[in-house]
Motif scaffolding. Sequence first.
Motif, PDB file in Angstrom:
ATOM      1  N   PHE A  13      -1.698  52.334-114.256  1.00 33.94           N
ATOM      2  CA  PHE A  13      -2.726  53.072-114.972  1.00 33.94           C
ATOM      3  C   PHE A  13      -4.060  52.331-114.925  1.00 33.94           C
ATOM      4  O   PHE A  13      -5.114  52.928-114.697  1.00 33.94           O
ATOM      5  CB  PHE A  13      -2.282  53.312-116.421  1.00 33.94           C
ATOM      6  N   LEU A  14      -4.024  51.022-115.111  1.00 37.88           N
ATOM      7  CA  LEU A  14      -5.245  50.228-115.049  1.00 37.88           C
ATOM      8  C   LEU A  14      -5.846  50.246-113.643  1.00 37.88           C
ATOM      9  O   LEU A  14      -7.066  50.305-113.479  1.00 37.88           O
ATOM     10  CB  LEU A  14      -4.977  48.793-115.501  1.00 37.88           C
ATOM     11  N   PHE A  58     -10.995  54.838-110.275  1.00 38.77           N
ATOM     12  CA  PHE A  58     -11.862  55.916-110.745  1.00 38.77           C
ATOM     13  C   PHE A  58     -13.280  55.410-111.005  1.00 38.77           C
ATOM     14  O   PHE A  58     -14.264  56.045-110.616  1.00 38.77           O
ATOM     15  CB  PHE A  58     -11.278  56.537-112.016  1.00 38.77           C
ATOM     16  N   VAL A  59     -13.391  54.256-111.622  1.00 38.93           N
ATOM     17  CA  VAL A  59     -14.712  53.706-111.948  1.00 38.93           C
ATOM     18  C   VAL A  59     -15.491  53.369-110.685  1.00 38.93           C
ATOM     19  O   VAL A  59     -16.696  53.610-110.605  1.00 38.93           O
ATOM     20  CB  VAL A  59     -14.560  52.466-112.858  1.00 38.93           C
ATOM     21  N   PHE A  60     -14.810  52.839-109.675  1.00 40.42           N
ATOM     22  CA  PHE A  60     -15.510  52.458-108.455  1.00 40.42           C
ATOM     23  C   PHE A  60     -15.757  53.617-107.503  1.00 40.42           C
ATOM     24  O   PHE A  60     -16.714  53.596-106.743  1.00 40.42           O
ATOM     25  CB  PHE A  60     -14.748  51.354-107.717  1.00 40.42           C
TER      26      PHE A  60
END
Length: 66
Positions: free
Chosen positions: A4-5, A11-13
């Motif tokens: 999940f992390l 997703f952030v990148f």
Amino acid sequence: MLKFLLWLILFVFCWPLALLALLIWPLVWLLSLPFRLIGITFEALFAFLRAVLMLPARLLGHNPAA
């Protein structure tokens, strides 16, 4: 939990890169249009030159398919 992390980090990148690609791709496409037109022109020119150079052989009966 680790997966999940990793998905959150991905997703952030990746979403800024995706938005950047969506914004820049039309500009890249517009810049590549003249080069495409030049490529099409040269392809037609070489086809014409090949047809002109092969014309005597075709008139003498050479069959390129055989």
